[in-house]
Design a protein around this motif. Sequence first.
Motif, PDB file in Angstrom:
ATOM      1  N   GLU A   1      -0.574   4.518   8.304  1.00 19.21           N
ATOM      2  CA  GLU A   1      -0.831   3.151   7.999  1.00 19.21           C
ATOM      3  C   GLU A   1      -1.123   2.834   6.690  1.00 19.21           C
ATOM      4  OE1 GLU A   1      -4.320   2.121  10.664  1.00 19.21           O
ATOM      5  OE2 GLU A   1      -2.927   2.613  12.440  1.00 19.21           O
ATOM      6  N   SER A   2      -1.148   3.847   5.868  1.00 19.84           N
ATOM      7  CA  SER A   2      -1.285   3.654   4.325  1.00 19.84           C
ATOM      8  C   SER A   2       0.019   3.074   3.808  1.00 19.84           C
ATOM      9  CB  SER A   2      -1.564   5.209   3.635  1.00 19.84           C
ATOM     10  OG  SER A   2      -2.829   5.347   4.220  1.00 19.84           O
ATOM     11  N   ARG A   3       1.189   3.417   4.473  1.00 18.33           N
ATOM     12  CA  ARG A   3       2.397   2.894   3.884  1.00 18.33           C
ATOM     13  C   ARG A   3       2.883   1.565   4.540  1.00 18.33           C
ATOM     14  NH1 ARG A   3       5.224   8.905   4.909  1.00 18.33           N
ATOM     15  NH2 ARG A   3       3.854   9.807   3.371  1.00 18.33           N
TER      16      ARG A   3
ATOM     17  N   ASP B   1      -5.563   9.814   0.275  1.00 18.91           N
ATOM     18  CA  ASP B   1      -4.735   9.974   1.516  1.00 18.91           C
ATOM     19  C   ASP B   1      -3.553  10.715   1.104  1.00 18.91           C
ATOM     20  OD1 ASP B   1      -3.074   9.826   3.679  1.00 18.91           O
ATOM     21  OD2 ASP B   1      -3.368   7.611   3.899  1.00 18.91           O
TER      22      ASP B   1
ATOM     23  N   ASP C   1       0.260   5.865   0.020  1.00 17.95           N
ATOM     24  CA  ASP C   1      -0.750   6.966  -0.121  1.00 17.95           C
ATOM     25  C   ASP C   1      -0.546   7.853  -1.098  1.00 17.95           C
ATOM     26  OD1 ASP C   1       1.663   8.626   0.248  1.00 17.95           O
ATOM     27  OD2 ASP C   1       1.650   8.716   2.214  1.00 17.95           O
TER      28      ASP C   1
ATOM     29  N   ASP D   1      -3.946   4.771  -2.366  1.00 17.87           N
ATOM     30  CA  ASP D   1      -5.093   5.481  -1.851  1.00 17.87           C
ATOM     31  C   ASP D   1      -4.782   7.042  -2.136  1.00 17.87           C
ATOM     32  OD1 ASP D   1      -7.311   6.665  -0.731  1.00 17.87           O
ATOM     33  OD2 ASP D   1      -6.637   5.988   1.302  1.00 17.87           O
TER      34      ASP D   1
ATOM     35  N   ARG E   1       0.775  -1.109   0.128  1.00 20.53           N
ATOM     36  CA  ARG E   1      -0.142   0.081   0.065  1.00 20.53           C
ATOM     37  C   ARG E   1       0.908   1.404   0.081  1.00 20.53           C
ATOM     38  NH1 ARG E   1      -5.206   0.124   1.328  1.00 20.53           N
ATOM     39  NH2 ARG E   1      -6.245  -1.895   1.657  1.00 20.53           N
TER      40      ARG E   1
ATOM     41  N   ASN F   1      -2.125   9.663   7.147  1.00 19.47           N
ATOM     42  CA  ASN F   1      -2.423   8.334   7.788  1.00 19.47           C
ATOM     43  C   ASN F   1      -1.241   7.557   7.443  1.00 19.47           C
ATOM     44  OD1 ASN F   1      -3.125   5.866   8.737  1.00 19.47           O
ATOM     45  ND2 ASN F   1      -5.034   5.664   7.094  1.00 19.47           N
TER      46      ASN F   1
END
Length: 93
Positions: free
Chosen positions: A74-76, A68, A25, A65, A23, A72
Amino acid sequence: DLERLHGLAQQLNIGLQVLLIGRADGVGLPAFNEQLASARGLTVRDYMVQNGLPDRLFTVQTIVDPADLGRNPESRRVEFRVLRVPLQTVRNP
């Protein structure tokens, strides 16, 4: 963790499939983010294979995403999803 996944792979019959989702951002150029997300997933897969898990267990996918914008962390990340687990397990005596 690696030890738990390794133990699970050894105990289960053929059929275990793990989807690794890299993932990223939406900060930066879309093409770069796609490459970054892919590199994350491939790096985890390579690590697992280098530590004894068969390459056939893993499929790598990417998600970026664009909404984003770096807010965030957590996107990475790389997500693990077990796609298929056989019903029968090999039992150790």
